[in-house]
Design a protein around this motif. Structure first.
Motif, mmCIF file in Angstrom:
data_model
loop_
_atom_site.group_PDB
_atom_site.id
_atom_site.type_symbol
_atom_site.label_atom_id
_atom_site.label_comp_id
_atom_site.label_asym_id
_atom_site.label_seq_id
_atom_site.Cartn_x
_atom_site.Cartn_y
_atom_site.Cartn_z
ATOM 1 N N ASN A 106 -0.451 3.412 8.768
ATOM 2 C CA ASN A 106 0.419 4.009 9.774
ATOM 3 C C ASN A 106 1.866 3.834 9.309
ATOM 4 O OD1 ASN A 106 1.979 4.671 12.043
ATOM 5 N ND2 ASN A 106 0.393 3.958 13.456
ATOM 6 N N LEU A 107 2.447 4.871 8.718
ATOM 7 C CA LEU A 107 3.781 4.767 8.132
ATOM 8 C C LEU A 107 4.859 4.572 9.191
ATOM 9 C CD1 LEU A 107 3.611 7.459 5.317
ATOM 10 C CD2 LEU A 107 3.791 4.995 5.028
ATOM 11 N N LYS A 108 4.699 5.197 10.338
ATOM 12 C CA LYS A 108 5.690 5.038 11.399
ATOM 13 C C LYS A 108 5.750 3.591 11.879
ATOM 14 C CE LYS A 108 7.099 9.295 11.706
ATOM 15 N NZ LYS A 108 8.495 9.647 11.324
ATOM 16 N N LEU A 116 0.827 -1.207 0.000
ATOM 17 C CA LEU A 116 0.000 0.000 0.000
ATOM 18 C C LEU A 116 0.863 1.259 0.000
ATOM 19 C CD1 LEU A 116 -2.801 1.301 0.182
ATOM 20 C CD2 LEU A 116 -2.673 1.043 2.675
ATOM 21 N N SER A 117 2.003 1.213 0.661
ATOM 22 C CA SER A 117 2.863 2.405 0.744
ATOM 23 C C SER A 117 3.446 2.785 -0.609
ATOM 24 C CB SER A 117 3.996 2.168 1.744
ATOM 25 O OG SER A 117 4.947 1.251 1.228
ATOM 26 N N LEU A 118 3.456 1.865 -1.574
ATOM 27 C CA LEU A 118 4.041 2.151 -2.879
ATOM 28 C C LEU A 118 3.213 3.146 -3.684
ATOM 29 C CD1 LEU A 118 5.246 -1.414 -3.960
ATOM 30 C CD2 LEU A 118 6.583 0.428 -2.939
ATOM 31 N N VAL A 119 1.959 3.370 -3.292
ATOM 32 C CA VAL A 119 1.138 4.341 -4.023
ATOM 33 C C VAL A 119 1.521 5.774 -3.667
ATOM 34 C CG1 VAL A 119 -0.781 2.700 -4.099
ATOM 35 C CG2 VAL A 119 -0.702 4.407 -2.270
ATOM 36 N N GLY A 120 2.379 5.938 -2.667
ATOM 37 C CA GLY A 120 2.766 7.278 -2.213
ATOM 38 C C GLY A 120 2.399 7.455 -0.753
ATOM 39 N N ASP A 121 3.260 8.110 0.003
ATOM 40 C CA ASP A 121 3.053 8.234 1.445
ATOM 41 C C ASP A 121 1.768 8.976 1.792
ATOM 42 O OD1 ASP A 121 5.370 6.878 1.791
ATOM 43 O OD2 ASP A 121 6.601 8.625 2.266
ATOM 44 N N GLN A 122 1.507 10.083 1.092
ATOM 45 C CA GLN A 122 0.342 10.898 1.423
ATOM 46 C C GLN A 122 -0.952 10.137 1.157
ATOM 47 O OE1 GLN A 122 0.348 14.699 -0.522
ATOM 48 N NE2 GLN A 122 -1.141 15.596 0.903
ATOM 49 N N LEU A 123 -1.030 9.488 -0.008
ATOM 50 C CA LEU A 123 -2.232 8.722 -0.329
ATOM 51 C C LEU A 123 -2.378 7.523 0.596
ATOM 52 C CD1 LEU A 123 -4.668 8.182 -2.114
ATOM 53 C CD2 LEU A 123 -3.161 7.049 -3.764
ATOM 54 N N ALA A 124 -1.267 6.854 0.899
ATOM 55 C CA ALA A 124 -1.324 5.690 1.786
ATOM 56 C C ALA A 124 -1.823 6.090 3.174
ATOM 57 C CB ALA A 124 0.050 5.044 1.872
ATOM 58 N N ALA A 161 9.487 -10.434 -11.569
ATOM 59 C CA ALA A 161 8.834 -10.295 -10.265
ATOM 60 C C ALA A 161 8.388 -8.849 -10.077
ATOM 61 C CB ALA A 161 9.780 -10.717 -9.152
ATOM 62 N N VAL A 162 7.092 -8.639 -9.951
ATOM 63 C CA VAL A 162 6.533 -7.291 -9.817
ATOM 64 C C VAL A 162 5.989 -7.073 -8.410
ATOM 65 C CG1 VAL A 162 4.829 -5.667 -10.684
ATOM 66 C CG2 VAL A 162 6.003 -7.199 -12.276
ATOM 67 N N SER A 163 5.143 -7.962 -7.949
ATOM 68 C CA SER A 163 4.553 -7.802 -6.620
ATOM 69 C C SER A 163 5.606 -8.099 -5.555
ATOM 70 C CB SER A 163 3.365 -8.749 -6.447
ATOM 71 O OG SER A 163 3.795 -10.100 -6.438
ATOM 72 N N ILE A 164 5.369 -7.599 -4.358
ATOM 73 C CA ILE A 164 6.326 -7.785 -3.268
ATOM 74 C C ILE A 164 6.451 -9.264 -2.888
ATOM 75 C CG2 ILE A 164 6.755 -7.289 -0.821
ATOM 76 C CD1 ILE A 164 5.804 -4.470 -1.311
ATOM 77 N N PRO A 165 5.354 -10.059 -2.810
ATOM 78 C CA PRO A 165 5.545 -11.489 -2.529
ATOM 79 C C PRO A 165 6.422 -12.180 -3.571
ATOM 80 C CG PRO A 165 3.256 -10.888 -2.196
ATOM 81 C CD PRO A 165 3.909 -9.701 -2.807
ATOM 82 N N GLN A 166 6.246 -11.849 -4.847
ATOM 83 C CA GLN A 166 7.102 -12.432 -5.881
ATOM 84 C C GLN A 166 8.552 -11.992 -5.715
ATOM 85 O OE1 GLN A 166 5.326 -11.239 -9.566
ATOM 86 N NE2 GLN A 166 3.726 -12.799 -9.506
ATOM 87 N N GLN A 167 8.758 -10.722 -5.398
ATOM 88 C CA GLN A 167 10.129 -10.234 -5.207
ATOM 89 C C GLN A 167 10.795 -10.922 -4.019
ATOM 90 O OE1 GLN A 167 10.705 -5.939 -5.220
ATOM 91 N NE2 GLN A 167 8.891 -5.672 -6.490
#
Length: 342
Positions: free
Chosen positions: A235-237, A221-229, A277-283
């Motif tokens: 909770n980014l912290k 979810l954080s990959l969409v951008g910090d403000q939007l996430a 590998a694109v998604s984080i689980p694949q990576q």
């Protein structure tokens, strides 16, 4: 599940597992000393026939622990690289670049000077890795609308890494009693791995992996951008804290077990993205696989190139990894790197 994760990749699960199995068997059965491959197979046959493990002592005490150490450390450093690159949105981020390895190394040097050995090195390494990670993130508070803060974080990591390396040099010049042991340890090697240390490292790395898989969804979810996430409730912290905990556990354990292994956390994610590998689980899955494969291959080469001695595995990985990384940047993976930087 495994087939579903591998399906979008240009990597066949059966071939991938076969390659890893071949290197694992080769690592156990082949080395600079005795027994060689033929002797290892004979020992295995006689042990199974006589139901006795005594003939297998050279393999059980030396080669099997170092083989499992290569698998553990390779996967741990590669997964740590994936976490940091996605958290910082920087394809060049790894635990060495932001100073975590240097913090763990400095703590181990202090432990060596204090003549501490055994399992205490793990806790010193993890403590040092944690302190360096906290320093880096504390010195560069994230501005959710300013992506240059990510660059400042990497620069702070480089500064802290240089500072810790300077402190290590000063301590070793003043306290000569730890110089010989540190000189051997800092080159990165798997030939002094002991079973009890391997078990401790395995438990700590497994804990780091569990934390990693628990943050896959918020990290995605954080990959969409910090403000939007944040507007979506992330909770980014808390996410940063969990990612730091996972990286510290895996990196600190790896450094304590084998010494600092360079380049692996940087190049394994490149391989995974090059394979699709694109998604984080694949990576995570693909990078962990390549991390194990690369470290096993480097360790086998380290035992064979300068027999009856061993070459430092970290230097081999750097010599092998640098041209591969340059080639991958110049080839098809360049587009993936640019997209990730955006």
């Amino acid at each position: 599940m495994l087939k579903m994760l591998f399906q979008p990749l240009s990597l066949k699960p059966l071939y991938a597992l076969a390659a890893l199995a071949v290197l694992t068997v080769l690592s156990i059965s082949y080395g600079a000393g005795s027994p060689n491959i033929a002797d290892s197979l004979k020992l295995l046959w006689h042990s199974l026939s006589g139901l006795s493990l005594a003939p297998l002592q050279p393999l059980l005490e030396l080669r099997i622990p170092r083989t499992f150490a290569a698998l553990l450390v390779g996967a741990a450093l590669a997964i740590s690289g994936v976490i940091l690159q996605n958290l910082l949105k920087n394809p060049l981020a790894d635990s060495g670049l932001i100073g975590i390895n240097s913090g763990a190394s400095l703590a181990v040097v202090i432990a060596i000077i204090l003549q501490l050995h055994g399992l205490s090195l793990f806790f010193w390494a993890i403590f040092g890795a944690f302190i360096s990670a906290v320093l880096v993130f504390a010195l560069t508070p994230r501005n959710q609308t300013d992506y240059s803060s990510l660059t400042r974080l990497v620069l702070a990591g480089l500064a802290i890494a240089s500072t810790f390396q300077g402190l290590m040099a000063a301590l070793l010049l003043k306290f000569q009693n730890g110089l010989d042991e540190y000189r051997f340890w800092v080159l990165g090697s798997l030939n002094r791995v002991e079973p009890q240390f391997l078990l401790t490292a395995g438990v700590l790395i497994a804990l780091g992996v569990i934390i990693t898989f628990s943050v896959i969804r918020p990290l995605t979810l954080s990959l969409v951008g910090d403000q939007l996430a944040q507007s979506l409730g992330l909770n980014l912290k808390l996410l940063e804290l969990a990612c730091i905990a996972a990286v510290v556990l895996m990196t600190g354990s790896a450094v304590a077990l084998t010494g600092p292994i360079a380049f692996l956390g940087l190049i394994a994610p490149y391989f995974s993205r090059a394979m699709g590998a694109v998604s984080i689980p694949q990576q995570l899955l693909c990078s962990g696989y390549f991390g194990m494969l690369l470290l096993l291959a480097a360790d086998i080469l380290a035992r064979t190139l300068v027999q009856p001695f061993e070459a430092p595995v970290s230097i081999l990985l750097t010599l092998l990894g640098a041209p591969i990384l340059i080639w991958m940047v110049r080839q098809n993976n360049l587009q993936n790197i640019v997209q990730m930087e955006k």
